[in-house]
Design an enzyme around this catalytic site. Structure first.
Site, short mmCIF file in Angstrom:
data_model
loop_
_atom_site.label_atom_id
_atom_site.label_comp_id
_atom_site.label_asym_id
_atom_site.label_seq_id
_atom_site.Cartn_x
_atom_site.Cartn_y
_atom_site.Cartn_z
N CYS A 1 0.85 -1.19 0.00
CA CYS A 1 0.00 0.00 0.00
C CYS A 1 0.88 1.24 0.00
O CYS A 1 1.85 1.31 0.77
CB CYS A 1 -0.89 -0.01 1.25
SG CYS A 1 -1.98 1.40 1.36
N HIS B 1 -9.23 -3.88 -1.54
CA HIS B 1 -8.21 -3.07 -0.86
C HIS B 1 -8.60 -1.59 -0.88
O HIS B 1 -8.54 -0.91 0.15
CB HIS B 1 -6.86 -3.31 -1.55
CG HIS B 1 -5.72 -2.53 -0.99
ND1 HIS B 1 -4.63 -3.12 -0.39
CD2 HIS B 1 -5.48 -1.19 -0.93
CE1 HIS B 1 -3.79 -2.18 0.01
NE2 HIS B 1 -4.28 -1.00 -0.30
N GLU B 2 -9.03 -1.11 -2.06
CA GLU B 2 -9.39 0.32 -2.17
C GLU B 2 -10.68 0.61 -1.42
O GLU B 2 -10.82 1.67 -0.79
CB GLU B 2 -9.51 0.74 -3.64
CG GLU B 2 -8.25 0.56 -4.47
CD GLU B 2 -6.99 1.09 -3.81
OE1 GLU B 2 -7.07 2.12 -3.11
OE2 GLU B 2 -5.93 0.46 -3.98
N HIS C 1 -10.06 1.25 2.16
CA HIS C 1 -9.56 2.60 2.45
C HIS C 1 -10.73 3.57 2.69
O HIS C 1 -10.62 4.47 3.52
CB HIS C 1 -8.72 3.14 1.29
CG HIS C 1 -7.29 2.71 1.32
ND1 HIS C 1 -6.44 2.98 2.36
CD2 HIS C 1 -6.54 2.04 0.41
CE1 HIS C 1 -5.23 2.49 2.10
NE2 HIS C 1 -5.27 1.91 0.92
NI NI Z 1 -3.67 1.01 -0.07
#
Ligand code: NI
Length: 178
Positions: free
Chosen positions: A105, A147-148, A151
């Protein structure tokens, strides 16, 4: 030339906020469209496969994705994940069980670790024109989206790791894990 934006790193509170929904009316404005271009240019500048707005200090539900790889055998660049703009994404379904693979990341520089993710997902979002889209993705593509999406919920991949013993610096990963 678009502005390259400054990346937030873990410890910055913006990465732990739940990002706010974008008002669909704003999507077509020049300021918002410029921001989308800046996110893409920033992702490319730092060789990310995805970038979420909190990673550039903007607590909005926006993420961009793009994965290209150079195929030496054919001497050309292949698109694994086409350039995608996701505004107000919602995970609408998961299937196939969870699979473990490596992630890094831009907000946790220099490190990577093994993270369990759903093999297949369905995600709904607004695209850069503000049109609703539904996308089914699997494997690495599904991993990048999850993953995004995390966030935008104030989470990073470290929170998803079941076993921290795989956490590695990139140099050590190249030496011992490849
Ligand atoms: Ni990331």
């Amino acid at each position: 030339m678009a502005n390259i934006l400054k990346i937030s790193r873990i410890g910055h509170p913006v990465l732990r906020e739940i990002a706010k929904e974008v008002d669909p009316e704003l999507i077509g404005t020049p300021d918002f469209q410029r921001f989308l271009v800046e996110m893409v240019e920033t992702m490319r500048e730092y060789n990310g496969v995805g970038l979420a707005a909190p990673q550039v200090h903007v607590p909005l539900q926006v993420a961009v994705l793009e994965v290209k790889t150079y195929n030496e055998r054919y001497g050309k660049t292949e698109e694994i994940v086409p350039l995608t703009f996701m505004i107000n994404p919602q995970l609408a379904g998961t299937s196939g069980g969870q699979v473990l693979d490596w992630e890094g990341c831009l907000s946790v520089p220099g490190l990577r670790g093994e993270v369990p993710r759903w093999e297949r997902i369905t995600v709904k979002y607004l695209d850069r024109e503000g049109s609703p889209q539904t996308l089914e993705a699997e494997g690495f593509h599904a991993r990048v989206i999850q993953h995004e999406w995390d966030h935008l919920q104030g989470m990073v991949y470290l929170d998803r790791m079941k076993d921290m013993r795989s956490l590695s610096f990139n140099e050590e990963f190249s030496r011992y894990q490849l």
